[in-house]
Design an enzyme around this catalytic site. Sequence first.
Site, mmCIF file in Angstrom:
data_model
loop_
_atom_site.group_PDB
_atom_site.id
_atom_site.type_symbol
_atom_site.label_atom_id
_atom_site.label_comp_id
_atom_site.label_asym_id
_atom_site.label_seq_id
_atom_site.Cartn_x
_atom_site.Cartn_y
_atom_site.Cartn_z
ATOM 1 N N ASN A 102 -6.620 -1.306 1.050
ATOM 2 C CA ASN A 102 -6.162 -0.975 2.391
ATOM 3 C C ASN A 102 -7.125 0.033 3.014
ATOM 4 O OD1 ASN A 102 -4.404 0.918 4.204
ATOM 5 N ND2 ASN A 102 -3.184 -0.940 4.039
ATOM 6 N N LEU A 109 -1.561 9.051 4.923
ATOM 7 C CA LEU A 109 -2.762 8.464 4.317
ATOM 8 C C LEU A 109 -3.612 9.449 3.536
ATOM 9 C CD1 LEU A 109 -3.711 6.007 7.202
ATOM 10 C CD2 LEU A 109 -2.893 5.381 4.937
ATOM 11 N N GLY A 168 12.258 0.174 3.581
ATOM 12 C CA GLY A 168 13.385 -0.055 2.675
ATOM 13 C C GLY A 168 14.210 -1.259 3.108
ATOM 14 N N CYS A 176 -0.563 2.502 10.728
ATOM 15 C CA CYS A 176 0.100 3.640 10.103
ATOM 16 C C CYS A 176 0.668 4.541 11.196
ATOM 17 C CB CYS A 176 -0.863 4.445 9.242
ATOM 18 S SG CYS A 176 -0.043 5.896 8.548
ATOM 19 N N SER A 207 0.811 -1.203 0.000
ATOM 20 C CA SER A 207 0.000 0.000 0.000
ATOM 21 C C SER A 207 0.854 1.267 0.000
ATOM 22 C CB SER A 207 -0.882 -0.025 1.249
ATOM 23 O OG SER A 207 -1.573 1.184 1.367
ATOM 24 N N GLY A 249 11.177 -4.253 3.279
ATOM 25 C CA GLY A 249 12.527 -4.284 2.718
ATOM 26 C C GLY A 249 12.787 -5.326 1.654
#
Lengths: 271, 302
Positions: free
Chosen positions: B99, B73, B217, B130, B22, B244
């Site tokens: 999502n 968001l 990442g 989030c 997402s 990642g």
Amino acid sequence: MFYGKARLIRQRKLADGIFEMILDLPEIAQTAVPGQFVDLYTEDPSLLLPRPISICDTDPAAGTVRLIYAVVGKGTDYFSRLADGSMIRVSGPLGNGYPLDEADSPFVTEIYVVGGGLGVPPMLFLAKELYKRYPDKPIRIFNGFRSVPWIEADFEPYGEVFSASDDGASGFMGNVIDAMEYRRVMAKDMDHEGVLYACGPVPMLKALQNWQTMYELHSFFSLEARMGCGYGACAGCPVRLRVPGMDGDGERLASVCKDGPVFNGEEVIFA
Amino acid sequence: MKTELKVDFAGVPLKNPLVTASGTYNPEASGQFYDPSILGAVTLKGVSAEAWQGNPTPRIAETYGGMLNSVGLQNPGAAEYLAHEIPYMEQFDTKVIVNLAGHSIEEYERVTEMLCGADRIDMFELNISCPNVKEGGMTFGTDARMAEQVVKAVKRIADKPLIVKLSPNVTDITEIARAAVAGGADALSLINTLLGMRIDLRTRKPVIANKLGGFSGPAIFPVALRMVYQCAKAVKLPIIGVGGIASAEDVLEMMMAGATAVQVGAENLRDPYACKRIIEALPETMTRYGIRSISEIVGVTD
């Protein structure tokens, strides 16, 4: 859109921390319009994000793209160390570009091209294309630098060039808006209707937004932003735009990378 | 050796385990690069009942081997999704995960209600993790009791399998995983971003306008892997491993830890062709490790 490796034909240093690269990129050279940018990708695994760099000029016949950028962090430092002949991952052309046909109207009798600092390079491509399309309309080019200009003569074929520098090292001492106001008053031609295209730091664009409301100028600003993807997938680089309404102005969000980087100057809401 | 990439995820057949995460993939923008139909599934960016404006800028910063984001968001709201984003997926042969975002149980319920009945949606992913929204979001994902309540409330309404996306910003992620099971979740996805920060030495201010941001990442891969492993051992639900992933090897490792499918996020920014590259590299990589069918390695690591 092109995505792939391009050969760095040559790179040179223009001034402290300012570099120019010429890339062998026929796909972008033949399709890009002024105001668009490219994303450069590093091959250093510690660096994740692409770096957006505005297109300074293209040579469609030679298939080359010219970029001018400043070393501001690890990514641009990486690019500045690449030797001639290196391959660089590039995507582009990205973004919308300047609306050149806004200068079509017979009532538009003056075109302003205003750049500040790293906002100067993309104005070269714009000035060149405007001149090709409107050879008879006066194109007034204002370039602002901190000190000694690192690009200037290239603009001369395309219009009347005015330089300003913060320290007075070259041209008018002061900012581009001071220079524009000075020129307007000296030339006593206050009543032109015109189009103004600009790219530069936020304080300059804010000042231009105020300045243009005094005259009948329709303006287009190219914005800089910290971007994620560069192509409209990540919502990392929004800009707030004014939406005029009957019951006062509303607001909407647009993404600088995909919907911009060029926006109607009157609509941009600076934070 | 002929390899098999198909997996069954919570009753939904995926042609391969690659799913976009997402907020890092937009079918229209990302579809300029390759056909979304090659993907196992696409996860559409977090959507709330009403439009959200998101956070101030800068929202993005780079970190060593990763990045911070504080998008918050931003989305146009569920009505716009029904009018545009979801019908847009009709042309592609891939599964669609949406999502879901909210500030409160009521808001989560409302967005779910609005999207129920949309046939093009195959699964919902409940975003209770989030880190970039002040109310809702991660506050639900870091408290087991609240997590169970919100999952239960949404599950009661949802007409599609419900994936619950977990936050890594907790002491014991298996406690939240168990709460999601108790609430009736059909599957889990983990991890959402880790809360992170960078400071600009010149201005002495955080580089992200919202000060803190979500860290993602390649740098976070071992943390994500560890949490997927722990959750897979703790609960029976199928898991989407995310965090990642940047190569076919990472996919296999994540699946051995217990994931049935994987999501690719930040790598889409470093390489817009990331998912295509990984899907194409999978058969050869599987062969190298003696894997015929990718589903056979799910959770094989003790």
